[in-house]
Design a protein around this motif. Sequence first.
Motif, mmCIF file in Angstrom:
data_model
loop_
_atom_site.group_PDB
_atom_site.id
_atom_site.type_symbol
_atom_site.label_atom_id
_atom_site.label_comp_id
_atom_site.label_asym_id
_atom_site.label_seq_id
_atom_site.Cartn_x
_atom_site.Cartn_y
_atom_site.Cartn_z
ATOM 1 N N LEU A 167 0.750 -1.305 -0.011
ATOM 2 C CA LEU A 167 0.294 -0.151 0.051
ATOM 3 C C LEU A 167 0.890 1.482 0.166
ATOM 4 N N GLY A 168 2.300 1.171 0.734
ATOM 5 C CA GLY A 168 3.000 2.108 0.602
ATOM 6 C C GLY A 168 3.470 2.751 -0.970
ATOM 7 N N ILE A 169 3.462 1.641 -1.530
ATOM 8 C CA ILE A 169 3.896 1.982 -2.992
ATOM 9 C C ILE A 169 2.751 2.607 -3.730
ATOM 10 N N VAL A 170 1.704 2.210 -3.483
ATOM 11 C CA VAL A 170 0.401 2.554 -4.200
ATOM 12 C C VAL A 170 0.060 4.120 -3.997
ATOM 13 N N MET A 171 0.285 4.411 -2.718
ATOM 14 C CA MET A 171 0.257 5.894 -2.298
ATOM 15 C C MET A 171 0.931 6.951 -2.979
ATOM 16 N N VAL A 172 1.858 6.567 -3.729
ATOM 17 C CA VAL A 172 2.932 7.203 -4.356
ATOM 18 C C VAL A 172 3.521 8.463 -3.597
ATOM 19 N N PRO A 173 4.377 8.076 -2.618
ATOM 20 C CA PRO A 173 4.702 8.894 -1.679
ATOM 21 C C PRO A 173 5.640 10.110 -1.854
ATOM 22 N N TRP A 174 6.584 9.773 -3.084
ATOM 23 C CA TRP A 174 7.384 10.654 -3.431
ATOM 24 C C TRP A 174 6.818 11.821 -4.034
ATOM 25 N N LEU A 175 5.539 11.855 -4.280
ATOM 26 C CA LEU A 175 4.566 12.990 -4.494
ATOM 27 C C LEU A 175 4.436 13.848 -3.424
ATOM 28 N N LEU A 176 4.237 12.938 -2.171
ATOM 29 C CA LEU A 176 3.555 13.723 -0.775
ATOM 30 C C LEU A 176 4.856 14.593 -0.403
ATOM 31 N N ILE A 177 5.995 14.184 -0.579
ATOM 32 C CA ILE A 177 6.971 15.027 0.055
ATOM 33 C C ILE A 177 7.812 15.942 -1.132
ATOM 34 N N SER A 178 6.855 16.335 -1.966
ATOM 35 C CA SER A 178 7.594 17.097 -3.168
ATOM 36 C C SER A 178 7.678 18.541 -2.658
ATOM 37 N N ASN A 179 6.873 19.148 -1.724
ATOM 38 C CA ASN A 179 7.159 20.517 -1.046
ATOM 39 C C ASN A 179 6.521 20.673 0.082
#
Length: 481
Positions: free
Chosen positions: A355-367
């Motif tokens: 699920l951690g992959i599915v939630m595209v986390p790299w976009l959440l920490i973008s700014n």
Amino acid sequence: MTHPLSEPEVDIANRDLLPTTSSQRQWTLYNYLTLWIGMAHNVSTYMMAGGFIALGLSWWEAILTVLVGTLIVLVPILLNSHAGTQYGIPFPVYARASFGGVGAGVPALLRALVAAGWFGINAAIGGQAVQMFLSMLIPGWAHLSTAFTFVGLDFGGWVSFLLFWFLNIWIIYHGIDAVRRFEAWAGPLVLLLGIGLLLWAYNAAHGFGPMLHQPAKVHGAALWAVEIPALTSVVGNWATLSLNIPDFTRFAKSQKAQIWGQTLGLPTTMTVFSAIGVLVTSATIVVFHQAIADPVTLLGHFHNVLLLLISLGAVVVATLSVNVAANVVSPAYDFIQLFPKHLNFSRAGLLTGILGIVMVPWLLISNPHIYIFSWLNVYGGFLGPIAGILIADYWVFRKTTLAVVELYAKGGRYYYANGYNWRAIAALAGGVVIALIGKVVPALAWLFNYSWFVGFIVAFIVYLGLMQTAESPDVRLAGSR
């Protein structure tokens, strides 16, 4: 103590959810101290505190915000810790007293989804460090890694992310005791990384003076427009652990061990490491003329290969430390609550990772705006009401008395009607709606700025009101001593 349950007697649990036995209670004050050192001394804490500087707060405003928010969230953490140690039960079982044997799946699912998001965020941070490792060790990697981009992440980013992801899953597959052993040495190592960055900042900025003289960029109404959501985000940062802390305190040797370990561990380590993040980020303004709140990005500006390798290794350990303890252990128990016949600790941990992959986390920490004002405050609006209900039920309605055997049985006092306590569901819904309505109704934006607090207070009051005034047999049975 030993628990009075055997597996054939259990209707809605499996081995992983049973109360801990005396032989399993091995966690001392030191274990809880290092647990919080490992969880608070991490890159996401650094990024949050450094992000306050990027958003315009002065160094002392940022540090004070972290300290006050941490002291606030310590209260529900300690209140919910008590049941774990007293009865040896994990969070999903603890929630059955208020939500019902089946209804406890609702807060468990919400908590697990948030944790999966956090797992992904930390895996993305760890992946960035691995990406730098590979760029330094493999000639041509920088060119190869840009071969293609998928969902906002290039080929090298995916390889690095998945390598770090597998490290997390490997530790979890070795069980909860492996987590305890890993945290015992990982936490202090992370502090050394922070101290190293602080020494760099001191030298690069020519002393603390230039760092401490960086003024606030927001004042008056603009200051409070940043300060209030920032404070809420600090509370929201540990809103997940404030719920499922029984997952850890159920292994405590005594109440004293977990209370003092957490009281000494969380506020001090959180504030110290946040202060490092604040000061180093302030130094980047002096040195690079821009606020760099991401330590992995900052390390990319270093040119000493040996120093960079050691620092990136510490980042990997730091991120593993918080991810394994805070973002896999607890959702694993939550998913087991939902599917006790099909999941064990290892399988549930794997589900969390997916699920951690599915939630595209790299976009959440973008700014910082997305990370602080959206991610942290939105999920705070979901978890604050759950904390309010749990504390109202355990401390006020039941006065800390639980019948442990009936927490595991269908048809018992905590099963309510068909496994659900609709009063808890109603209080949760009311708290979430009022906490988050400001996100879509501009005139009520101030409610969203206090999302965790608003949700907690509303759900606390509504739940107690519904339970205290109810005349139905299921509530009378559940509240009986």
